[in-house]
Design a protein around this motif. Structure first.
Motif, PDB file in Angstrom:
ATOM      1  N   PHE A  52      69.967  66.830  64.728  1.00 49.43           N
ATOM      2  CA  PHE A  52      70.355  66.364  63.551  1.00 49.43           C
ATOM      3  C   PHE A  52      70.740  64.720  64.172  1.00 49.43           C
ATOM      4  N   VAL A  53      71.193  64.203  63.042  1.00 51.54           N
ATOM      5  CA  VAL A  53      71.430  62.614  63.055  1.00 51.54           C
ATOM      6  C   VAL A  53      72.784  62.285  63.909  1.00 51.54           C
ATOM      7  N   SER A  54      73.636  63.606  64.153  1.00 53.99           N
ATOM      8  CA  SER A  54      74.886  63.114  64.887  1.00 53.99           C
ATOM      9  C   SER A  54      74.604  63.542  66.729  1.00 53.99           C
ATOM     10  N   SER A  55      73.148  63.710  66.841  1.00 56.15           N
ATOM     11  CA  SER A  55      73.000  64.103  68.163  1.00 56.15           C
ATOM     12  C   SER A  55      72.322  62.658  68.909  1.00 56.15           C
ATOM     13  N   THR A  56      72.929  62.438  70.103  1.00 56.57           N
ATOM     14  CA  THR A  56      72.620  61.246  70.914  1.00 56.57           C
ATOM     15  C   THR A  56      71.389  61.596  71.954  1.00 56.57           C
ATOM     16  N   ILE A  57      70.434  61.355  71.539  1.00 54.05           N
ATOM     17  CA  ILE A  57      69.037  61.791  72.457  1.00 54.05           C
ATOM     18  C   ILE A  57      68.547  60.501  73.207  1.00 54.05           C
ATOM     19  N   THR A  58      69.037  60.531  74.556  1.00 55.38           N
ATOM     20  CA  THR A  58      68.580  59.535  75.382  1.00 55.38           C
ATOM     21  C   THR A  58      67.361  59.838  76.154  1.00 55.38           C
ATOM     22  N   GLY A  59      66.927  58.978  77.006  1.00 61.17           N
ATOM     23  CA  GLY A  59      65.991  59.138  77.720  1.00 61.17           C
ATOM     24  C   GLY A  59      66.087  60.289  78.527  1.00 61.17           C
ATOM     25  N   GLY A  79      67.195  59.387  59.385  1.00 55.96           N
ATOM     26  CA  GLY A  79      67.441  58.238  60.453  1.00 55.96           C
ATOM     27  C   GLY A  79      67.019  58.941  61.774  1.00 55.96           C
ATOM     28  N   TYR A  80      66.414  57.888  62.743  1.00 52.75           N
ATOM     29  CA  TYR A  80      66.175  58.455  64.084  1.00 52.75           C
ATOM     30  C   TYR A  80      66.696  57.346  65.048  1.00 52.75           C
ATOM     31  N   ASN A  81      67.700  56.184  64.734  1.00 45.97           N
ATOM     32  CA  ASN A  81      67.947  55.194  65.655  1.00 45.97           C
ATOM     33  C   ASN A  81      68.929  55.809  66.804  1.00 45.97           C
ATOM     34  N   ASN A  82      69.057  57.173  66.651  1.00 47.00           N
ATOM     35  CA  ASN A  82      70.004  57.865  67.934  1.00 47.00           C
ATOM     36  C   ASN A  82      68.938  58.358  68.569  1.00 47.00           C
ATOM     37  N   VAL A  83      67.594  58.316  68.557  1.00 45.49           N
ATOM     38  CA  VAL A  83      66.562  58.678  69.457  1.00 45.49           C
ATOM     39  C   VAL A  83      65.898  57.674  70.269  1.00 45.49           C
ATOM     40  N   ASP A  84      65.504  58.074  71.482  1.00 45.62           N
ATOM     41  CA  ASP A  84      64.943  56.886  72.601  1.00 45.62           C
ATOM     42  C   ASP A  84      63.596  57.021  72.266  1.00 45.62           C
ATOM     43  N   ILE A  85      62.823  56.361  71.338  1.00 47.27           N
ATOM     44  CA  ILE A  85      61.555  56.621  71.084  1.00 47.27           C
ATOM     45  C   ILE A  85      60.501  56.215  72.014  1.00 47.27           C
ATOM     46  N   LYS A  86      60.798  55.235  72.554  1.00 42.78           N
ATOM     47  CA  LYS A  86      59.722  54.864  73.889  1.00 42.78           C
ATOM     48  C   LYS A  86      59.889  55.910  75.081  1.00 42.78           C
ATOM     49  N   ALA A  87      60.840  56.540  75.156  1.00 43.86           N
ATOM     50  CA  ALA A  87      61.110  57.609  76.157  1.00 43.86           C
ATOM     51  C   ALA A  87      60.500  58.889  75.692  1.00 43.86           C
ATOM     52  N   ALA A  88      60.504  59.144  74.483  1.00 47.32           N
ATOM     53  CA  ALA A  88      59.637  60.245  73.698  1.00 47.32           C
ATOM     54  C   ALA A  88      58.142  60.181  73.931  1.00 47.32           C
ATOM     55  N   ASP A  89      57.657  58.920  73.779  1.00 46.46           N
ATOM     56  CA  ASP A  89      56.241  58.493  73.911  1.00 46.46           C
ATOM     57  C   ASP A  89      55.885  58.677  75.319  1.00 46.46           C
ATOM     58  N   LYS A  90      56.708  57.983  76.226  1.00 46.68           N
ATOM     59  CA  LYS A  90      56.562  58.366  77.649  1.00 46.68           C
ATOM     60  C   LYS A  90      56.291  59.734  78.026  1.00 46.68           C
ATOM     61  N   TYR A  91      57.254  60.508  77.522  1.00 43.61           N
ATOM     62  CA  TYR A  91      57.100  62.084  77.883  1.00 43.61           C
ATOM     63  C   TYR A  91      56.367  62.837  76.995  1.00 43.61           C
ATOM     64  N   GLY A  92      55.470  62.371  76.431  1.00 44.48           N
ATOM     65  CA  GLY A  92      54.494  62.906  75.272  1.00 44.48           C
ATOM     66  C   GLY A  92      55.235  63.993  74.232  1.00 44.48           C
ATOM     67  N   ILE A  93      56.481  63.540  73.772  1.00 47.23           N
ATOM     68  CA  ILE A  93      57.176  64.312  73.001  1.00 47.23           C
ATOM     69  C   ILE A  93      56.799  63.698  71.640  1.00 47.23           C
ATOM     70  N   THR A  94      56.061  64.557  70.605  1.00 47.72           N
ATOM     71  CA  THR A  94      55.992  63.959  69.110  1.00 47.72           C
ATOM     72  C   THR A  94      57.503  63.929  68.553  1.00 47.72           C
ATOM     73  N   VAL A  95      57.760  63.068  67.762  1.00 53.91           N
ATOM     74  CA  VAL A  95      59.099  62.963  67.021  1.00 53.91           C
ATOM     75  C   VAL A  95      58.637  63.068  65.517  1.00 53.91           C
ATOM     76  N   LEU A  96      59.132  63.792  64.822  1.00 51.51           N
ATOM     77  CA  LEU A  96      58.970  64.063  63.092  1.00 51.51           C
ATOM     78  C   LEU A  96      60.262  63.872  62.543  1.00 51.51           C
ATOM     79  N   ARG A  97      60.604  63.477  61.580  1.00 48.77           N
ATOM     80  CA  ARG A  97      61.559  63.580  60.693  1.00 48.77           C
ATOM     81  C   ARG A  97      61.454  64.003  59.157  1.00 48.77           C
TER      82      ARG A  97
END
Length: 329
Positions: A52-59, A79-97
Motif C-alpha cells: 500500500f501507499v504507506s510502505s517504503t519499497i526501496t531498492g 501513488g507510487y512515489n514510495n517505490v524505487d522504480i529504477k530498482a524494480a526495472d533492474k530486478y525485473g519486477i513489474t509494478v502495477l497500480r
C-alpha cells in the motif's frame, strides 16, 4: 498465482476476499506486517506481492523480493512515489497500480475537510457535546460566489472541480496538461491561481518538481484568510513553512488528510503513545486545522474498486497481457 498482501487490515481482507470469488486462480496470503527488507523473505514461493501507499519499497527491499522469486509488485493505490522504480526495472519486477479507483471518494473528502474547517464543524461538535451552545469562535465563510483554485486536474482534481462548480464557485486551475472535459474551468499559471483563490486544494502527484510546492514563497502569494486543503501527498507541502503561515494567521482554515512524517501514524492506533514528531503535535494544536488519517480513499465503493482492479492486474500479468494504463514505468 499466489500473492502475499502486506500490511493487510481487516477491511482490506474483507474487500479482497469478496472480490476474489471472481478470481479463482488467485491464492492470497494476508500479513499484518508491512513490507520491509526483513519481511520480504516471507514472499518466498509467491509470484506477486501487494503493498500500500504507506510502505517504503526501496531498492534493497526489491532486491530481496527478486531473490525470493517475486516477479510482480501490486500497489493497491494510485501513488507510487514510495517505490524505487529504477530498482524494480533492474530486478525485473513489474509494478502495477490502481490509477482511478474512485476519484469522487477523495474529492468528496477534500470538500468535507474544506467545509469542516471553514464552518468550524470540529469546534462546534465538541462545544455542543459539552452543552456549550454559544457561537463564539464558530464564524465561517461562504463558498458560494468565491474562487476555488485546484492544483492538478486529473481524475481526482477534475472531480473536485465539479464539486466546487456545483457549490456556485468560480473554478480556476493549474496543471501542466489541461483537462478538455472541464469547459467551465479557467487555467492560469500557478502564481495566479494562488493569488486569486479563496479555496486552494492540492490534487497533483509527488514528483521532484512538485516536492514542497507549497512553501514560504508560494504561501506568501495566497490571499489572506484562505482555506487550504491537501488530500494528495504530504511532501507537496513544506510543513514548517505551513506552520509559520498558520501562526501568522494567513489561513482561515487548513484541512490535511496527508502530511509529512505521517508514516508512523497512518492507519495505526497510537492512542497510548507519545508522538515523537513535534511537527505532527504542532499541527494538531491549532484550532483552525483538521488532520485526518489518510482516509480520503476510504469508502466502500473505493475499496471494492481497488480490490477488483488489483486482482485484474494480477490476472492480466499471469496471462501475459499487462494493462498498460496501470503499469508504472
Amino acid at each position: 498465482m499466489k500473492i502475499i498482501f502486506y500490511d493487510a487490515k481487516q477491511y482490506d481482507i474483507d474487500s479482497f476476499e469478496k472480490q476474489r470469488k471472481n478470481y479463482p486462480d488467485i491464492e492470497s496470503i494476508y500479513l499484518e506486517a508491512d513490507l520491509t527488507e526483513d519481511t520480504a523473505r516471507l514472499a518466498e514461493g509467491c509470484e506477486g506481492v501487494c503493498a500500500f501507499v504507506s510502505s517504503t519499497i526501496t531498492g534493497s527491499v526489491l532486491r530481496r523480493l527478486h531473490e525470493h522469486g517475486v516477479k510482480l509488485l501490486l500497489m493497491r493505490c494510485a501513488g507510487y512515489n514510495n517505490v524505487d522504480i529504477k530498482a524494480a526495472d533492474k530486478y525485473g519486477i513489474t509494478v502495477l497500480r490502481v490509477p482511478g479507483y474512485s476519484p469522487e471518494a477523495v474529492a468528496e473528502h477534500a470538500m468535507a475537510l474544506a467545509l469542516a474547517v471553514t464552518r468550524r464543524i470540529h469546534k462546534g461538535y465538541i462545544k455542543v457535546r459539552e452543552n456549550n451552545f454559544s457561537l463564539n469562535g464558530l464564524m465561517g465563510l461562504d463558498f458560494h460566489g468565491k474562487t476555488a483554485g485546484i492544483i492538478g486536474t486529473g481524475r481526482i482534481g477534475a472531480a473536485m472541480c465539479r464539486i466546487c462548480h456545483g457549490f456556485g464557485m468560480r473554478v480556476i486551475a493549474y496543471d501542466v496538461y489541461q483537462n478538455p472535459d472541464l469547459d467551465f474551468v479557467k487555467y492560469y499559471p500557478l502564481s495566479e491561481v494562488l493569488r486569486e483563490s479563496d479555496l486552494i486544494s492540492l490534487h497533483c502527484p509527488l514528483t521532484e518538481s512538485s516536492y514542497h510546492l507549497i512553501n514560504t514563497e508560494t504561501i506568501s502569494l495566497m490571499k489572506e484568510n484562505v482555506v487550504f486543503v491537501n488530500t494528495s501527498r504530504g511532501a507537496l507541502v513544506n510543513t514548517e513553512d505551513l506552520i509559520k503561515g498558520i501562526r501568522s494567521r494567513k489561513f482561515h482554515g487548513v484541512g490535511l488528510d496527508v502530511y509529512e512524517e505521517e508514516t508512523e501514524n497512518v492507519f495505526e492506533n497510537r492512542q497510548e503513545d507519545i508522538l515523537e514528531s513535534s511537527v505532527t503535535a504542532r499541527l494538531l494544536s491549532f484550532p483552525n486545522v483538521i488532520v485526518t488519517s489518510h482516509q480520503g480513499f476510504f469508502t466502500e465503493e473505493a475499496l471494492a474498486a481497488i480490490s477488483r482492479t488489483t486482482l485484474e492486474n494480477a490476472c492480466a500479468f499471469e496471462r501475459g497481457r499487462i494493462i498498460k494504463e496501470n503499469q508504472v514505468k
